[in-house]
Design an enzyme around this catalytic site. Structure first.
Site, PDB file in Angstrom:
ATOM      1  N   HIS A  30      22.775   0.417  28.910  1.00 21.02           N
ATOM      2  CA  HIS A  30      22.632  -0.974  29.337  1.00 21.02           C
ATOM      3  C   HIS A  30      21.690  -1.659  28.348  1.00 21.02           C
ATOM      4  CE1 HIS A  30      22.311  -4.518  31.743  1.00 21.02           C
ATOM      5  NE2 HIS A  30      21.273  -4.156  32.483  1.00 21.02           N
TER       6      HIS A  30
ATOM      7  N   GLU B 131      27.132  -9.127  37.878  1.00 18.70           N
ATOM      8  CA  GLU B 131      26.541  -8.582  39.107  1.00 18.70           C
ATOM      9  C   GLU B 131      26.152  -9.705  40.059  1.00 18.70           C
ATOM     10  OE1 GLU B 131      24.300  -4.713  37.102  1.00 18.70           O
ATOM     11  OE2 GLU B 131      23.112  -6.416  37.757  1.00 18.70           O
TER      12      GLU B 131
ATOM     13  N   SER C 203      52.382 -12.996  49.957  1.00 23.89           N
ATOM     14  CA  SER C 203      53.351 -13.900  50.583  1.00 23.89           C
ATOM     15  C   SER C 203      53.199 -15.309  50.008  1.00 23.89           C
ATOM     16  CB  SER C 203      53.102 -13.951  52.095  1.00 23.89           C
ATOM     17  OG  SER C 203      51.891 -14.623  52.348  1.00 23.89           O
TER      18      SER C 203
END
Ligand SMILES: NC(=O)c1ccc[n+]([C@@H]2O[C@H](COP(=O)([O-])OP(=O)(O)OC[C@H]3O[C@@H](n4cnc5c(N)ncnc54)[C@H](OP(=O)(O)O)[C@@H]3O)[C@@H](O)[C@H]2O)c1
Length: 332
Positions: free
Chosen positions: A108, A195, A252
């Site tokens: 990170h 995040e 749908s």
């Protein structure tokens, strides 16, 4: 457009020729150390004295040593302890212990980008940031797949930092899914933003607000839970597989029409404005500063929020429904 790289053309022998110390055996440490071992890399796990993770790590067949010992024998150190613990570990153990011209790998970009760690100039400083939690990094690797990753080189002392980053990413299976060349800044800022705006902050507050709206209008909490929370996974899986447009074409006509006409009212200009502000706070360091104050004070705000969240009706209803679902699953 970013270039996405795959295994072809990556040199696995570079990482295989290095001794790698993985510091930490948590979510990422466990996954990455095991992937390295299975990729034929010489790896040792660095764990502090008395670590509860020593026995589980050794049970997998990995070698374990105390961090200072692991670092002193390594060419490459992978820093996989929590981000807030990394600056001290770097200062106490890595800076004095890692050999000259060694390499330091992060998962990170936070500590490098926000200058919480300023590494020695002789080191290669590399980012290999998986787009997935540790569990997936390991599970996907075992299935001959991988999670995507961002790679970057903050310092290239050896002239081979990029090549080493790709080689390490190969050993993690990232080249099977896609590797993007990025920067510590881009990874840190986009990761924090995602995040806050989507994955954690955005999604949880969206679910909570929708659940509250239905319950306050008199609908049963169990019905609201299934409608607003349970089905999120089904839709996320569909978006993951087919993209947003593909998902919309699979649902749908009623749902699709509702999406186009009502969705922009939920996430309209006020939400987009808030997102731009949140991004600016990440970019100018305000968020990092607030986080550090919270950590230094012993997490007072987080503790209050945890208690408040547990007391919400959606948690009580959800806990019961999930337990019943599991019991039913077990009994067949
Ligand atoms: N969580 C994820 O899946 C994920 C995803 C992408 C990137 N990342 C990044 O990966 C890095 C590691 O994160 P993580 O979530 O894997 O961490 P984590 O699971 O919280 O790390 C736990 C490990 O760190 C060790 N540890 C904690 N404090 C320590 C200290 N002061 N000295 C030495 N060891 C210490 C623990 O030791 P004991 O075993 O002795 O308790 C444990 O083995 C971070 O940079 C994070 O941002 C994480």
């Amino acid at each position: 457009m970013a270039t996405v790289l795959y295994d072809t053309g990556i040199n696995p022998s570079l990482i295989r020729a290095r001794r790698v110390a993985v510091l930490g055996f948590g979510a990422q440490g466990r996954a990455q150390a095991l992937n390295l071992k299975d990729s034929g890399v010489n790896v040792v796990v660095g764990l502090r004295a008395g670590s509860v993770s020593r026995a589980p790590a050794e049970a997998t067949g990995l070698s374990v040593a105390e961090p200072a010992v692991a670092v002193s024998k390594a060419d490459v150190v992978v820093l996989l302890v929590p981000d807030e613990k990394q600056p001290k570990l770097y200062a106490d153990i890595i800076a004095p212990g890692l050999r000259k011209q060694g390499a330091l790998i992060f998962a990170h970009g936070f500590n490098i980008h926000f200058k919480r760690i300023v590494p020695r100039a002789d080191l290669d400083v590399i980012l290999v940031a998986p787009n997935g939690i540790g569990e997936q990094v390991r599970a996907q690797y075992l299935e001959d797949h991988g999670v995507p990753a961002l790679v970057a080189a903050h310092q290239d002392a050896s002239g081979r930092a990029r090549e080493l980053a790709l080689s390490y990413a190969w050993a993690q299976g990232h080249g099977r899914a896609g590797i993007i060349e990025s920067s510590f800044r881009e990874e840190a800022e986009t990761d924090l933003f995602a995040e806050q705006a989507v994955l954690c902050g955005g999604l949880t507050h969206l679910i909570q607000a929708a659940f509250d709206t239905l319950v306050q209008a008199g609908y049963e909490p169990e019905v609201a839970y299934f409608a607003c929370l349970h089905e999120v996974k089904l839709m996320a899986d569909m978006i993951f597989q087919h993209g947003i447009a593909g998902m919309r074409e699979s649902i749908s006509t009623t749902a699709e029409f509702g999406d186009y006409t009502r969705g922009p009212r939920v996430i309209g200009e006020p939400a987009r404005k808030a997102m731009r502000e949140i991004l600016a706070e990440i970019q100018n360091g305000q968020f990092a500063g607030e986080l550090e104050q919270e950590l230094a004070a012993g997490l007072p705000a987080i503790k209050v929020e945890r208690v408040r969240a547990r007391a919400q009706l959606i948690e009580k209803v959800g806990k019961t429904l999930r337990e019943r679902m599991r019991v039913r699953g077990r009994s067949g």
